[in-house]
Structures are given as C-alpha cells and as structure tokens.
Design a protein around this motif. Sequence first.
Motif, mmCIF file in Angstrom:
data_model
loop_
_atom_site.group_PDB
_atom_site.id
_atom_site.type_symbol
_atom_site.label_atom_id
_atom_site.label_comp_id
_atom_site.label_asym_id
_atom_site.label_seq_id
_atom_site.Cartn_x
_atom_site.Cartn_y
_atom_site.Cartn_z
ATOM 1 N N TYR A 189 0.818 -1.209 0.000
ATOM 2 C CA TYR A 189 0.000 0.000 0.000
ATOM 3 C C TYR A 189 0.857 1.267 0.000
ATOM 4 O O TYR A 189 1.926 1.298 0.596
ATOM 5 N N LEU A 190 0.336 2.301 -0.661
ATOM 6 C CA LEU A 190 0.894 3.646 -0.528
ATOM 7 C C LEU A 190 0.143 4.361 0.596
ATOM 8 O O LEU A 190 -1.024 4.053 0.856
ATOM 9 N N GLU A 191 0.780 5.355 1.203
ATOM 10 C CA GLU A 191 0.090 6.142 2.220
ATOM 11 C C GLU A 191 -1.131 6.856 1.635
ATOM 12 O O GLU A 191 -2.055 7.201 2.360
ATOM 13 N N SER A 192 -1.132 7.070 0.315
ATOM 14 C CA SER A 192 -2.260 7.732 -0.359
ATOM 15 C C SER A 192 -3.385 6.753 -0.703
ATOM 16 O O SER A 192 -4.308 7.095 -1.429
ATOM 17 N N HIS A 193 -3.306 5.503 -0.202
ATOM 18 C CA HIS A 193 -4.380 4.506 -0.217
ATOM 19 C C HIS A 193 -4.484 3.659 -1.486
ATOM 20 O O HIS A 193 -5.459 2.923 -1.653
ATOM 21 N N GLU A 194 -3.508 3.731 -2.379
ATOM 22 C CA GLU A 194 -3.489 2.806 -3.511
ATOM 23 C C GLU A 194 -2.828 1.503 -3.064
ATOM 24 O O GLU A 194 -1.969 1.492 -2.200
ATOM 25 N N ILE A 241 -7.559 1.094 -5.443
ATOM 26 C CA ILE A 241 -7.576 1.855 -4.189
ATOM 27 C C ILE A 241 -8.187 0.981 -3.103
ATOM 28 O O ILE A 241 -8.975 0.078 -3.375
ATOM 29 N N SER A 242 -7.848 1.290 -1.873
ATOM 30 C CA SER A 242 -8.273 0.470 -0.736
ATOM 31 C C SER A 242 -9.754 0.658 -0.422
ATOM 32 O O SER A 242 -10.391 1.628 -0.839
ATOM 33 N N PHE A 272 -15.070 2.535 -16.877
ATOM 34 C CA PHE A 272 -15.535 3.693 -17.640
ATOM 35 C C PHE A 272 -17.059 3.741 -17.691
ATOM 36 O O PHE A 272 -17.652 4.816 -17.665
ATOM 37 N N ASP A 273 -17.681 2.568 -17.776
ATOM 38 C CA ASP A 273 -19.142 2.487 -17.789
ATOM 39 C C ASP A 273 -19.731 2.256 -16.403
ATOM 40 O O ASP A 273 -20.882 2.609 -16.150
ATOM 41 N N ARG A 274 -18.942 1.627 -15.531
ATOM 42 C CA ARG A 274 -19.447 1.269 -14.199
ATOM 43 C C ARG A 274 -18.429 1.642 -13.116
ATOM 44 O O ARG A 274 -17.855 0.772 -12.465
ATOM 45 N N PRO A 275 -18.182 2.953 -12.900
ATOM 46 C CA PRO A 275 -17.189 3.364 -11.904
ATOM 47 C C PRO A 275 -17.538 2.902 -10.490
ATOM 48 O O PRO A 275 -16.664 2.795 -9.634
ATOM 49 N N GLU A 276 -18.818 2.593 -10.254
ATOM 50 C CA GLU A 276 -19.236 2.147 -8.929
ATOM 51 C C GLU A 276 -18.612 0.808 -8.531
ATOM 52 O O GLU A 276 -18.646 0.416 -7.359
ATOM 53 N N LEU A 277 -18.000 0.100 -9.490
ATOM 54 C CA LEU A 277 -17.284 -1.131 -9.150
ATOM 55 C C LEU A 277 -16.176 -0.863 -8.132
ATOM 56 O O LEU A 277 -15.826 -1.743 -7.339
ATOM 57 N N PRO A 314 -13.461 -3.090 -4.284
ATOM 58 C CA PRO A 314 -12.203 -2.388 -4.554
ATOM 59 C C PRO A 314 -10.996 -3.302 -4.759
ATOM 60 O O PRO A 314 -10.039 -2.913 -5.415
ATOM 61 N N PHE A 315 -11.041 -4.522 -4.215
ATOM 62 C CA PHE A 315 -9.911 -5.439 -4.385
ATOM 63 C C PHE A 315 -10.174 -6.501 -5.457
ATOM 64 O O PHE A 315 -9.321 -7.338 -5.721
#
Length: 123
Positions: free
Chosen positions: A11-16, A27-28, A84-89, A94-95
Amino acid sequence: MSFEIPDDLYYLESHEWIDPDTGRIGISEFAQDELGDVVFVELPDEGEELEQETEFGVVESIKAVSDLYSPASGTVTAVNEALFDRPELVNDDPFGEGWMLELDIDSDLDGLLSADEYADQIE
C-alpha cells in the motif's frame, strides 16, 4: 469500523494498493469509503510508462476529486475498461472487479506499506 486489508498486497500512504504478483493496482476499501460514491475514473492508456509515487489518474466521487498515484514504476499492460461504464465497481469491490490497471513492474516495492503498517496508518 474495520476495513478489509488483504495481507498479500502493498500500500501507498495515499491509499493505492498493488499486487506484487500480478502488478494489479487499485484503491483500498478505506479510500473508497472516504470518497463515497465513485462516479468517474480517469486512467492512463496501455503502454504508458509510470513512475513510482507519481500521478496516473483521477477518481471522482460525489464528495471529492482525488489524484491516483502509482505504487510502482513500470509499463501499463492493462486498464480496467469496465470502470468507464461502471465506476461504482470501485465502491462495490475495490480489491476485485474494481481494480484500475495492471503494471509490468520494473521497480522494487521498497517503501510501500505492508498490510499491518497500512492498518496502523488508517486507525
């Protein structure tokens, strides 16, 4: 509230996060929870070269617009076009299905946080 933090990722401190075996980046769960409903994701093109800890894209939610940073240097080998079509994924998984890109890693992962270190950071 406790968040899922897979042990096999860095992980990065910026949450990636990055999977060192596949080069997959996202992202986490903590980050997507803080952002709220994700409505747009901007990602690099396949073949683009990324440098560790430099910006590679943007995630936009109903609350904020946040830059995305690469946990490693390398070449983008795949982009999750479903976002692009479903950013809510990104919110839903997220993992899993909410991953963002895959990188052919050409840097070491020194300086990234382990799952335990990341858990301590977000407490």
